[in-house]
Design an enzyme around this catalytic site. Structure first.
Site, short mmCIF file in Angstrom:
data_model
loop_
_atom_site.label_atom_id
_atom_site.label_comp_id
_atom_site.label_asym_id
_atom_site.label_seq_id
_atom_site.Cartn_x
_atom_site.Cartn_y
_atom_site.Cartn_z
N ALA A 198 0.87 -1.18 0.00
CA ALA A 198 0.00 0.00 0.00
C ALA A 198 0.90 1.23 0.00
CB ALA A 198 -0.89 -0.03 1.23
N GLY B 162 0.39 -4.99 0.58
CA GLY B 162 -0.77 -5.05 -0.32
C GLY B 162 -0.47 -5.75 -1.63
N GLU C 27 -0.78 -9.30 -0.85
CA GLU C 27 -2.21 -9.57 -0.66
C GLU C 27 -2.95 -9.63 -2.00
OE1 GLU C 27 -2.46 -6.30 2.35
OE2 GLU C 27 -3.64 -7.80 3.43
N GLU D 223 4.09 -5.46 7.10
CA GLU D 223 3.30 -4.42 7.78
C GLU D 223 3.69 -4.20 9.24
OE1 GLU D 223 2.09 -6.46 5.53
OE2 GLU D 223 0.54 -5.47 4.35
N1 COA Z 1 4.64 3.25 -0.57
C1 COA Z 1 5.09 4.42 -1.02
N2 COA Z 1 6.28 4.57 -1.65
C2 COA Z 1 7.03 3.47 -1.79
C3 COA Z 1 6.63 2.20 -1.34
C4 COA Z 1 5.37 2.11 -0.70
N3 COA Z 1 4.89 0.95 -0.25
N4 COA Z 1 7.60 1.31 -1.63
C5 COA Z 1 8.58 2.00 -2.25
N5 COA Z 1 8.24 3.29 -2.35
C6 COA Z 1 9.02 4.36 -2.96
C7 COA Z 1 10.22 4.75 -2.11
O1 COA Z 1 9.84 5.67 -1.10
C8 COA Z 1 11.13 5.36 -3.14
O2 COA Z 1 10.70 6.68 -3.41
P1 COA Z 1 11.81 7.86 -3.64
O3 COA Z 1 12.53 7.44 -4.90
O4 COA Z 1 10.97 9.08 -3.80
O5 COA Z 1 12.68 7.84 -2.43
C9 COA Z 1 10.87 4.52 -4.38
O6 COA Z 1 9.61 3.89 -4.16
C10 COA Z 1 11.91 3.44 -4.62
O7 COA Z 1 12.02 2.69 -3.41
P2 COA Z 1 13.39 2.45 -2.64
O8 COA Z 1 13.06 2.18 -1.21
O9 COA Z 1 14.36 3.55 -2.92
O10 COA Z 1 13.90 1.13 -3.37
P3 COA Z 1 14.84 0.00 -2.75
O11 COA Z 1 15.20 -0.89 -3.90
O12 COA Z 1 15.94 0.58 -1.95
O13 COA Z 1 13.91 -0.82 -1.73
C11 COA Z 1 11.87 -1.91 -1.05
C12 COA Z 1 12.79 -1.50 -2.23
C13 COA Z 1 10.62 -2.54 -1.66
C14 COA Z 1 12.59 -2.93 -0.18
C15 COA Z 1 11.52 -0.67 -0.22
O14 COA Z 1 11.05 0.36 -1.11
C16 COA Z 1 10.44 -0.91 0.80
O15 COA Z 1 10.71 -1.47 1.84
N6 COA Z 1 9.19 -0.45 0.52
C17 COA Z 1 8.11 -0.53 1.44
C18 COA Z 1 7.56 -1.96 1.52
C19 COA Z 1 6.44 -2.04 2.55
O16 COA Z 1 6.64 -1.86 3.73
N7 COA Z 1 5.23 -2.36 2.05
C20 COA Z 1 4.07 -2.54 2.88
C21 COA Z 1 3.31 -1.29 2.96
S1 COA Z 1 1.87 -1.51 3.98
#
Ligand code: COA
Length: 260
Positions: free
Chosen positions: A66, A111, A114, A134
């Site tokens: 999400a 999400g 999910e 989460e």
């Molecule tokens: N919501 C909003 N933005 C998100 C996102 C999410 N769930 N997942 C990634 N992004 C954004 C990051 O903030 C980043 O934005 P920026 O370029 O403006 O900084 C961009 O996507 C790229 O992500 P980044 O974290 O730089 O890539 P990464 O390869 O270093 O890491 C992940 C990838 C997936 C491990 C990491 O983005 C992450 O942990 N995301 C959240 C996952 C999460 O907790 N999901 C459950 C949500 S309820």
């Protein structure tokens, strides 16, 4: 219809729905979830569409969860509403009368995991990373993931994944039954389309009944699930497709199913 957050593409009766917000790794904001629903609702009544493949835009992510920026603004009331709306839409996908295949091309987190769990079949690229992180954000999966993961994997494995928030790779996901199959990144869409085409070659009423029997039946006590199975079986026996399928077998030819 023009969409802001998803792309649609139809190939030989297969609708490919691509979640398309690569700058945020295809994170699901409310608008995206609504667009997913609109696409499925339109596809349900479109007789030219026989199967759906869901995937993510870009090389890196299926859906990274999400949209955390949007989630951070939720109150108790709006959080509950968001969760209920997402649950409704993902349940709509789960009960979709045509096969829905997730082609997991990268991160399928929160999400995104999910969404994949709501699809009928999951095919993952070797690059897929799947998890429900989460609890690291102080919440729990809100779009049905706690229920679907426990039903798919059993409570012990589901609780391990949900409570640690760990991501697992494609091979481990296949080993524990979280995904059906793992292929190379290059082969992912071909493998998903091959699976869709194989299912589409079978009787469409039978496929619809099979989805209903498994999805609805698994929520029922065994006796009731069996009753549902027998009722659907009986209904199929009265269909033209069943007669055609059996005639084709006896005449040693490929059946020509009409969905009637
Ligand atoms: N919501 C909003 N933005 C998100 C996102 C999410 N769930 N997942 C990634 N992004 C954004 C990051 O903030 C980043 O934005 P920026 O370029 O403006 O900084 C961009 O996507 C790229 O992500 P980044 O974290 O730089 O890539 P990464 O390869 O270093 O890491 C992940 C990838 C997936 C491990 C990491 O983005 C992450 O942990 N995301 C959240 C996952 C999460 O907790 N999901 C459950 C949500 S309820």
């Amino acid at each position: 219809m023009p969409y802001q957050n998803v792309k649609t593409n139809v190939r030989d009766g297969i609708l490919v729905l691509t979640i398309d917000r690569p700058k945020v790794l295809n994170a699901l904001n409310a608008a995206t979830v609504e667009e997913i629903y609109t696409v499925f609702a339109a596809a349900r009544d479109d007789d030219n569409l026989k199967a759906v493949i869901v995937t993510g835009a870009g090389e890196k992510a299926f859906v990274a969860g999400a949209d955390i920026g949007e989630l951070a603004t939720k109150t108790a009331a709006t959080g509950k509403e968001t969760s209920e709306r997402g649950q409704f839409i993902f349940s709509y996908i789960e009960r979709f009368p045509k096969p829905v295949i997730a082609a997991i091309n990268g991160f399928a987190l929160g999400g995104g995991c999910e969404l994949a769990l709501a699809c009928h079949i999951r095919i993952a690229s070797e690059k897929a990373q799947i998890g429900l992180p989460e609890v690291s954000l102080g919440i729990i999966p809100g779009y049905g993931g706690t229920q679907r993961m426990a039903r798919l994997l059993g409570k012990g494995k589901a609780l391990e994944l949900i409570c640690t928030g760990d991501r697992i790779g494609a091979a481990e996901a296949e080993r524990i039954g979280l995904v059906n199959k793992v292929v190379s990144a290059e082969q992912l869409m071909t493998a998903a389309e091959e699976m869709a085409r194989k299912i589409m070659s079978r009787g469409p009423l039978a496929i619809r009944a099979a989805i209903e029997a498994v999805m609805s039946g698994s929520e029922m006590p065994l006796q009731e699930g069996q009753f549902l199975g027998a009722t659907l079986f009986g209904l199929l026996c009265a269909s033209e497709d069943t007669k055609e399928g059996m005639r084709a077998f006896l005449e040693k030819r490929t059946p020509n199913f009409k969905g009637k």
